[in-house]
Motif scaffolding. Structure first.
Motif, PDB file in Angstrom:
ATOM      1  N   THR A   1       0.866  -1.169   0.000  1.00 19.91           N
ATOM      2  CA  THR A   1       0.000   0.000   0.000  1.00 19.91           C
ATOM      3  C   THR A   1       0.906   1.223   0.000  1.00 19.91           C
TER       4      THR A   1
ATOM      5  N   ALA B   1       1.960   5.343  -0.188  1.00 21.18           N
ATOM      6  CA  ALA B   1       1.582   6.708   0.175  1.00 21.18           C
ATOM      7  C   ALA B   1       2.571   7.666  -0.469  1.00 21.18           C
TER       8      ALA B   1
ATOM      9  N   ASP C   1       4.045  11.544  -0.259  1.00 17.03           N
ATOM     10  CA  ASP C   1       4.125  12.781   0.515  1.00 17.03           C
ATOM     11  C   ASP C   1       3.950  13.983  -0.410  1.00 17.03           C
TER      12      ASP C   1
ATOM     13  N   THR D   1       6.197   5.879   0.131  1.00 15.20           N
ATOM     14  CA  THR D   1       6.332   4.885   1.190  1.00 15.20           C
ATOM     15  C   THR D   1       5.431   3.691   0.916  1.00 15.20           C
ATOM     16  N   ASN D   2       5.973   2.487   1.118  1.00 14.11           N
ATOM     17  CA  ASN D   2       5.179   1.260   1.067  1.00 14.11           C
ATOM     18  C   ASN D   2       4.775   0.931   2.504  1.00 14.11           C
ATOM     19  N   ASN D   3       3.519   1.131   2.821  1.00 17.63           N
ATOM     20  CA  ASN D   3       3.010   0.871   4.165  1.00 17.63           C
ATOM     21  C   ASN D   3       2.525  -0.565   4.353  1.00 17.63           C
ATOM     22  N   GLY D   4       2.684  -1.386   3.328  1.00 20.18           N
ATOM     23  CA  GLY D   4       2.202  -2.761   3.400  1.00 20.18           C
ATOM     24  C   GLY D   4       3.225  -3.718   3.982  1.00 20.18           C
ATOM     25  N   ASP D   5       2.852  -4.991   4.001  1.00 16.08           N
ATOM     26  CA  ASP D   5       3.691  -6.054   4.551  1.00 16.08           C
ATOM     27  C   ASP D   5       4.425  -6.847   3.479  1.00 16.08           C
TER      28      ASP D   5
ATOM     29  N   ARG E   1       7.335  -1.502   4.403  1.00 15.17           N
ATOM     30  CA  ARG E   1       7.648  -0.462   5.396  1.00 15.17           C
ATOM     31  C   ARG E   1       8.907   0.337   5.065  1.00 15.17           C
ATOM     32  N   THR E   2       9.161   0.557   3.783  1.00 14.24           N
ATOM     33  CA  THR E   2      10.308   1.373   3.376  1.00 14.24           C
ATOM     34  C   THR E   2       9.845   2.539   2.527  1.00 14.24           C
ATOM     35  N   SER E   3      10.741   3.520   2.399  1.00 12.31           N
ATOM     36  CA  SER E   3      10.458   4.726   1.621  1.00 12.31           C
ATOM     37  C   SER E   3      11.581   4.979   0.637  1.00 12.31           C
TER      38      SER E   3
END
Length: 102
Positions: free
Chosen positions: A9, A11, A13, A35-39, A70-72
């Motif tokens: 997922t 996001a 900025d 950013t990847n907010n996924g797993d 969880r990386t950007s």
């Protein structure tokens, strides 16, 4: 059983500009943090759109990023405009920012 995972997922900025005003023929750098907010690892297409003097946003460039969970990553676009005016830059049709070419 293991808990369900969250798919990739992404996001975006608010983008930043190297300068709010540039001269004709100078380079404007537009940077945005994604950013990847996924797993899970995933790919994401980042689109730069530009409009001049309140015209329609037109695609200018696309970059694909691959992010682990969880990386950007900062994605950078460079633009050179040869006509004076007020420009709107947008990343994936979100977070419009403006710069002026004189």
């Amino acid at each position: 059983t293991s808990p369900p995972y969250v798919p990739a997922t992404f996001a975006i900025d608010v983008p930043t500009l190297s300068s709010a005003q540039i001269a004709i023929g100078e380079t404007e750098t537009i940077s945005v943090n994604v950013t990847n907010n996924g797993d899970v690892k995933g790919n994401f297409d980042v689109y730069l759109l530009i409009a001049k003097d309140n015209g329609n946003l037109e695609p200018q460039d696309t970059k694909t990023v691959t992010l682990d969970p969880r990386t950007s990553q900062v994605v950078t676009f460079t633009v050179i405009e040869n006509t004076a005016g007020k420009y709107i830059a947008s990343i994936n049709s979100k977070h419009n920012i403006t710069f002026t070419v004189k």
